[in-house]
Design a protein around this motif. Structure first.
Motif, PDB file in Angstrom:
ATOM      1  N   THR A   1     -85.294  15.647 -25.237  1.00 44.51           N
ATOM      2  CA  THR A   1     -85.228  16.454 -25.594  1.00 44.51           C
ATOM      3  C   THR A   1     -85.710  15.626 -27.134  1.00 44.51           C
ATOM      4  O   THR A   1     -84.678  14.962 -27.506  1.00 44.51           O
ATOM      5  CB  THR A   1     -84.539  17.510 -26.505  1.00 44.51           C
ATOM      6  OG1 THR A   1     -84.437  18.627 -25.657  1.00 44.51           O
ATOM      7  CG2 THR A   1     -84.483  18.415 -27.679  1.00 44.51           C
TER       8      THR A   1
ATOM      9  N   ARG B   1     -88.870  19.197 -29.661  1.00 40.14           N
ATOM     10  CA  ARG B   1     -90.057  18.434 -28.052  1.00 40.14           C
ATOM     11  C   ARG B   1     -89.053  18.338 -26.833  1.00 40.14           C
ATOM     12  O   ARG B   1     -88.543  17.310 -26.752  1.00 40.14           O
ATOM     13  CB  ARG B   1     -91.078  17.715 -28.306  1.00 40.14           C
ATOM     14  CG  ARG B   1     -92.276  17.346 -27.451  1.00 40.14           C
ATOM     15  CD  ARG B   1     -93.574  16.415 -27.644  1.00 40.14           C
ATOM     16  NE  ARG B   1     -94.576  16.399 -26.595  1.00 40.14           N
ATOM     17  CZ  ARG B   1     -95.376  17.575 -26.510  1.00 40.14           C
ATOM     18  NH1 ARG B   1     -95.209  18.710 -27.251  1.00 40.14           N
ATOM     19  NH2 ARG B   1     -95.836  16.657 -25.138  1.00 40.14           N
TER      20      ARG B   1
ATOM     21  N   LYS C   1     -89.155  17.172 -22.773  1.00 41.53           N
ATOM     22  CA  LYS C   1     -89.956  17.224 -22.138  1.00 41.53           C
ATOM     23  C   LYS C   1     -89.189  16.688 -20.892  1.00 41.53           C
ATOM     24  O   LYS C   1     -88.289  16.320 -20.553  1.00 41.53           O
ATOM     25  CB  LYS C   1     -90.582  15.635 -21.892  1.00 41.53           C
ATOM     26  CG  LYS C   1     -91.518  14.124 -21.729  1.00 41.53           C
ATOM     27  CD  LYS C   1     -91.769  13.392 -21.379  1.00 41.53           C
ATOM     28  CE  LYS C   1     -92.211  12.711 -20.712  1.00 41.53           C
ATOM     29  NZ  LYS C   1     -92.621  11.144 -21.087  1.00 41.53           N
TER      30      LYS C   1
END
Length: 158
Positions: free
Chosen positions: A88, A92, A94
């Motif tokens: 993180t 965001r 991923k």
């Protein structure tokens, strides 16, 4: 065989043992030669009780007291059909294939940061349950742990 030949062989065998012992000692340090190898331990693992039966999160700290880095490559559990790893950055998230564990450092999976996502749950875990996890690494042996299920709002003390 004469006594002199037997004595010479014993002396040669003793010298060989001493030579091999010295060579092995020179290859290793106090940790048995693992000075440049990872030395992993796990602490602080927990799963917050998920509000739904669909998915859950998992958190753990992997400490490396060895001189070599390693990577967490996967995690398995009977609680979920799939466990994925996420990083993180800001807001965001991923998915990643592995997470690095630096030499003489730690990998900390925590709320708001890197974490595990458990999907396709086999059941909704209850507070107080213990869930078995196996952590798999690039170079170290797998580590099996029992992870407590904590209340949804649980936050560990640092």
């Amino acid at each position: 065989m004469t006594g002199t030949a037997t004595g010479a062989r014993r002396t040669a065998a003793a010298a060989l043992v001493l030579t091999l012992s010295a060579a092995l000692a020179a290859c290793g340090g106090e940790d048995g030669g693992g000075g440049d190898r990872p030395k992993l331990s796990v602490s602080g693992a927990y799963v917050p009780q998920p509000p739904t039966r669909d998915m859950a999160a998992g958190y753990v700290t992997v400490t490396n007291k060895g001189g070599g880095a390693d990577e967490l490559t996967s995690v398995t559990t009977t609680l979920a059909g799939e466990v994925t790893m996420h990083t993180t950055t800001g807001t965001r998230m991923k998915q990643v294939r592995s997470l690095k564990i630096p030499a003489n450092g730690e990998l900390r999976l925590a709320t708001g940061g890197d974490h595990l996502m458990l999907t396709n749950l086999t059941r909704k875990p209850n507070v107080g349950d213990k869930v078995g996890f196996t952590l798999h690494f690039a170079s170290s042996d797998p580590i099996e742990i029992k992870v407590p299920v904590e209340p949804t709002t649980y936050r560990p003390k640092d």
